[in-house]
Design an enzyme around this catalytic site. Structure first.
Site, PDB file in Angstrom:
ATOM      1  N   TYR A 265      -1.076  10.030 -16.584  1.00 18.25           N
ATOM      2  CA  TYR A 265      -2.348   9.305 -16.457  1.00 18.25           C
ATOM      3  C   TYR A 265      -2.355   8.105 -17.385  1.00 18.25           C
ATOM      4  O   TYR A 265      -2.017   8.229 -18.554  1.00 18.25           O
ATOM      5  CB  TYR A 265      -3.537  10.215 -16.783  1.00 18.25           C
ATOM      6  CG  TYR A 265      -4.446  10.326 -15.584  1.00 18.25           C
ATOM      7  CD1 TYR A 265      -5.195   9.230 -15.167  1.00 18.25           C
ATOM      8  CD2 TYR A 265      -4.506  11.490 -14.837  1.00 18.25           C
ATOM      9  CE1 TYR A 265      -5.974   9.303 -14.032  1.00 18.25           C
ATOM     10  CE2 TYR A 265      -5.284  11.565 -13.699  1.00 18.25           C
ATOM     11  CZ  TYR A 265      -6.026  10.475 -13.301  1.00 18.25           C
ATOM     12  OH  TYR A 265      -6.790  10.539 -12.181  1.00 18.25           O
TER      13      TYR A 265
ATOM     14  N   GLU B 154      -4.955   5.126 -17.090  1.00 13.89           N
ATOM     15  CA  GLU B 154      -5.978   4.169 -16.669  1.00 13.89           C
ATOM     16  C   GLU B 154      -5.974   2.953 -17.594  1.00 13.89           C
ATOM     17  O   GLU B 154      -5.844   3.094 -18.808  1.00 13.89           O
ATOM     18  CB  GLU B 154      -7.362   4.827 -16.711  1.00 13.89           C
ATOM     19  CG  GLU B 154      -7.623   5.689 -15.500  1.00 13.89           C
ATOM     20  CD  GLU B 154      -9.032   6.267 -15.499  1.00 13.89           C
ATOM     21  OE1 GLU B 154      -9.820   5.960 -16.400  1.00 13.89           O
ATOM     22  OE2 GLU B 154      -9.320   7.040 -14.571  1.00 13.89           O
TER      23      GLU B 154
ATOM     24  N   ASP C 112      -2.218 -12.678   3.455  1.00 13.59           N
ATOM     25  CA  ASP C 112      -1.862 -11.252   3.484  1.00 13.59           C
ATOM     26  C   ASP C 112      -0.461 -11.167   4.091  1.00 13.59           C
ATOM     27  O   ASP C 112      -0.289 -11.351   5.294  1.00 13.59           O
ATOM     28  CB  ASP C 112      -2.893 -10.506   4.342  1.00 13.59           C
ATOM     29  CG  ASP C 112      -2.589  -9.021   4.467  1.00 13.59           C
ATOM     30  OD1 ASP C 112      -1.460  -8.605   4.146  1.00 13.59           O
ATOM     31  OD2 ASP C 112      -3.493  -8.283   4.906  1.00 13.59           O
TER      32      ASP C 112
ATOM     33  N   THR D 234       1.654  -5.268   1.020  1.00 13.61           N
ATOM     34  CA  THR D 234       2.071  -3.875   0.867  1.00 13.61           C
ATOM     35  C   THR D 234       3.493  -3.904   0.323  1.00 13.61           C
ATOM     36  O   THR D 234       4.143  -4.948   0.332  1.00 13.61           O
ATOM     37  CB  THR D 234       2.126  -3.152   2.229  1.00 13.61           C
ATOM     38  OG1 THR D 234       2.999  -3.895   3.081  1.00 13.61           O
ATOM     39  CG2 THR D 234       0.769  -3.049   2.874  1.00 13.61           C
TER      40      THR D 234
ATOM     41  N   LYS E 202       6.484  -1.890   3.835  1.00 15.65           N
ATOM     42  CA  LYS E 202       6.897  -2.355   5.156  1.00 15.65           C
ATOM     43  C   LYS E 202       8.256  -3.030   5.007  1.00 15.65           C
ATOM     44  O   LYS E 202       9.219  -2.367   4.654  1.00 15.65           O
ATOM     45  CB  LYS E 202       5.812  -3.243   5.752  1.00 15.65           C
ATOM     46  CG  LYS E 202       4.495  -2.468   5.927  1.00 15.65           C
ATOM     47  CD  LYS E 202       3.384  -3.241   6.568  1.00 15.65           C
ATOM     48  CE  LYS E 202       2.104  -2.405   6.584  1.00 15.65           C
ATOM     49  NZ  LYS E 202       0.961  -3.150   7.132  1.00 15.65           N
TER      50      LYS E 202
ATOM     51  N   ARG F 243       4.934   3.520  -0.640  1.00 13.35           N
ATOM     52  CA  ARG F 243       3.659   3.163  -0.007  1.00 13.35           C
ATOM     53  C   ARG F 243       2.712   2.675  -1.082  1.00 13.35           C
ATOM     54  O   ARG F 243       2.195   3.462  -1.872  1.00 13.35           O
ATOM     55  CB  ARG F 243       3.039   4.376   0.690  1.00 13.35           C
ATOM     56  CG  ARG F 243       3.797   4.867   1.870  1.00 13.35           C
ATOM     57  CD  ARG F 243       2.908   5.698   2.767  1.00 13.35           C
ATOM     58  NE  ARG F 243       2.211   4.873   3.718  1.00 13.35           N
ATOM     59  CZ  ARG F 243       2.703   4.466   4.882  1.00 13.35           C
ATOM     60  NH1 ARG F 243       3.917   4.821   5.251  1.00 13.35           N
ATOM     61  NH2 ARG F 243       1.994   3.712   5.688  1.00 13.35           N
TER      62      ARG F 243
HETATM   63  C1  LIG Z   1      -0.319  -2.863   6.940  1.00  6.49           C
HETATM   64  C2  LIG Z   1      -1.221  -3.991   6.642  1.00  6.49           C
HETATM   65  C3  LIG Z   1      -2.261  -3.877   5.714  1.00  6.49           C
HETATM   66  C4  LIG Z   1      -2.726  -2.590   5.106  1.00  6.49           C
HETATM   67  O1  LIG Z   1      -1.843  -1.789   4.551  1.00  6.49           O
HETATM   68  P1  LIG Z   1      -2.138  -0.218   4.346  1.00  6.49           P
HETATM   69  O2  LIG Z   1      -1.147   0.093   3.285  1.00  6.49           O
HETATM   70  O3  LIG Z   1      -1.895   0.423   5.655  1.00  6.49           O
HETATM   71  O4  LIG Z   1      -3.537  -0.059   3.860  1.00  6.49           O
HETATM   72  C5  LIG Z   1      -2.994  -4.998   5.429  1.00  6.49           C
HETATM   73  N1  LIG Z   1      -2.752  -6.167   6.026  1.00  6.49           N
HETATM   74  C6  LIG Z   1      -1.791  -6.314   6.947  1.00  6.49           C
HETATM   75  C7  LIG Z   1      -1.571  -7.651   7.595  1.00  6.49           C
HETATM   76  C8  LIG Z   1      -0.993  -5.231   7.300  1.00  6.49           C
HETATM   77  O5  LIG Z   1      -0.067  -5.381   8.232  1.00  6.49           O
END
Ligand SMILES: *Cc1c(COP(=O)(O)O)cnc(C)c1O
Length: 436
Positions: free
Chosen positions: A56, A58, A202, A228, A231, A237
């Site tokens: 932990y 924080e 994003d 993220t 991906k 994750r």
């Molecule tokens: C996958 C994705 C997210 C969100 O990711 P999570 O980890 O599933 O919450 C946000 N924006 C875009 C463009 C994504 O492809």
């Protein structure tokens, strides 16, 4: 086919271990073509499953609310430094639990509830968190929608500028889950500057292409960039946020607030939205950032793009329509608006044949979101397995066969499933290869 990969789990919870082994068998014999999925490497999985699961801490490095964090501080600082250097960012926050919470933190640092935010609706290829109505972002903020032209499948930047000038949004989101083309961040930045909106990119899907140098990097153009790490980046994750340190609109939107943009982002993540950071995951992110900075990863990102292009070419040759007529990135979207069958029909049929993907709205879709006219296919996971152009040729042929046998699928799907299992046997999935 495999040894017991989870010996402790098999003893403690054989029921669950059996489920995991079934998932391994399934993934080892099918093609993972969901563009947001990939395979994390051993090193990432080891860090994720490490002793840090228990800690932990924080707060932020050197400013924690718990003791015993000397080493954990080093780990988080390492992840932060690597994220900044990978993307050339001034500031990084690596604590968001995933992509959606990262986006939520960005909103809270930039806009009060009720502000207008420009984003692509889900059917246009945007993410839920870009202002879609069933998501917090559409409930707390007012989405001003934009999206690709239904005729061309491409973004029309003049039209985006017009909408921005008319609506004067606080934030402009640029990023997508199913847009197969390069995003012109410079153009977005000009539009945002003209209307004094924050520009937030994003890059959840395309971070690996950016790192590989085959997609422009939005960091120089944006106030904030969210992502993220699970991906294309092949990490755990999780999510992370990059930003400028200073807020260029501080006097306009936050005159009373003493914090700069970087501090507002940090406060917004913790204590604004989250409690303790997942240090095991942050450690795994540090590993993924290190891997992503290598020549091997650069070559990987380039191959992802080449594979997507090859798949697009082969499908176009066979008479299929693709959204925007092709691809610049890691994914393609088949457009079945002029066909009697739906995206869902094809996605389900492909799954029976061993190609795992998803149905998806296409620009100008007249079918319902529960069936759609599109199918989205991506190459990041296949490329991680080592597949190249020759395998894309086979896949295009299989997709074509499935589409031509939707009404009498059994024999075709069964045969292709076998052929795909044979192919996959030559490309064992990373993170499972060999015995540990
Ligand atoms: C996958 C994705 C997210 C969100 O990711 P999570 O980890 O599933 O919450 C946000 N924006 C875009 C463009 C994504 O492809």
């Amino acid at each position: 086919m495999f040894a017991d990969r989870y010996p402790h789990l098999s003893k403690v919870d054989p029921e669950l271990a059996a489920m995991l082994h079934k998932q391994i068998r399934m993934e080892s014999a099918t093609l993972k073509m969901i563009p947001s999925e990939n395979f994390a490497q051993f090193a990432v999985l080891e860090a994720t499953g490490s002793i840090l699961t228990n800690k932990y801490c924080e707060g932020y490095p050197r400013a924690r609310y718990y003791e015993g964090n000397e080493i954990v501080d080093e780990i988080e600082l390492l992840a932060i430094e690597r994220a900044k250097s990978l993307f050339g960012a001034e500031h990084a926050n690596v604590q968001p639990y995933s992509g959606s919470p990262a986006n939520q933190a960005a909103y809270r640092a930039l806009a009060e509830h009720g502000c207008k935010v420009m984003g692509m609706p889900v059917p246009a290829g945007g993410h839920l968190t870009h202002g879609w109505r069933v998501n917090f972002s559409g409930m707390d903020y007012v989405q001003v929608p934009y999206g690709p032209d239904p005729a061309t499948g491409m973004l029309n930047y003049d039209q985006i500028r017009e909408i921005a000038r008319r609506e004067r949004p606080r934030i402009i989101w640029v990023g997508a889950t199913s847009y197969p083309r390069i995003l012109d961040y410079q153009r977005f930045a000009e539009i945002a500057a003209e209307v004094e909106a924050y520009l937030v990119a994003d890059i959840a899907h395309i971070n690996g292409l950016i790192v590989a140098g085959v997609h422009p990097n939005p960091v120089p153009y944006c106030d904030v960039v969210t992502s993220t790490s699970h991906k294309m980046l092949r990490g755990p994750r999780a999510g992370f946020i990059l930003s400028k340190i200073e807020d260029r609109y501080h006097h306009k939107y936050f005159p009373e607030n003493k914090l700069n943009l970087a501090k507002r982002i940090d406060r917004s993540v913790f204590p604004g939205l989250q409690g303790g950071p997942h240090m095991n995951v942050i450690a795994a992110m540090a590993v993924a950032f290190k891997e992503a900075a290598t020549e091997e990863f650069r070559a990987y990102g380039q191959q992802v793009q080449r594979n997507a292009r090859r798949l697009a070419e082969r499908l176009l040759e066979r008479g299929y329509r693709l959204v925007s007529g092709g691809t610049d990135n890691h994914l393609i979207v088949l457009d079945f608006r002029d066909r009697p069958f739906t995206g869902k029909d094809v996605a389900e049929a492909l799954a029976r044949a061993g190609i795992i993907c998803n149905f998806n709205m296409v620009p100008g879709d007249t079918r319902k979101p529960s069936v759609t006219s599109g199918v989205r296919l991506g190459t990041p996971a296949l490329t991680s397995m080592g597949m190249r152009e020759a395998e894309m040729d086979l896949i295009a042929q299989w997709i074509d066969e499935v589409c031509r046998h939707l009404d009498d699928l059994d024999e075709t799907a069964g045969r292709i499933r076998g052929e795909i299992a044979d192919l996959c046997a030559q490309f064992p999935i990373p993170g499972l290869r060999g015995d540990r």
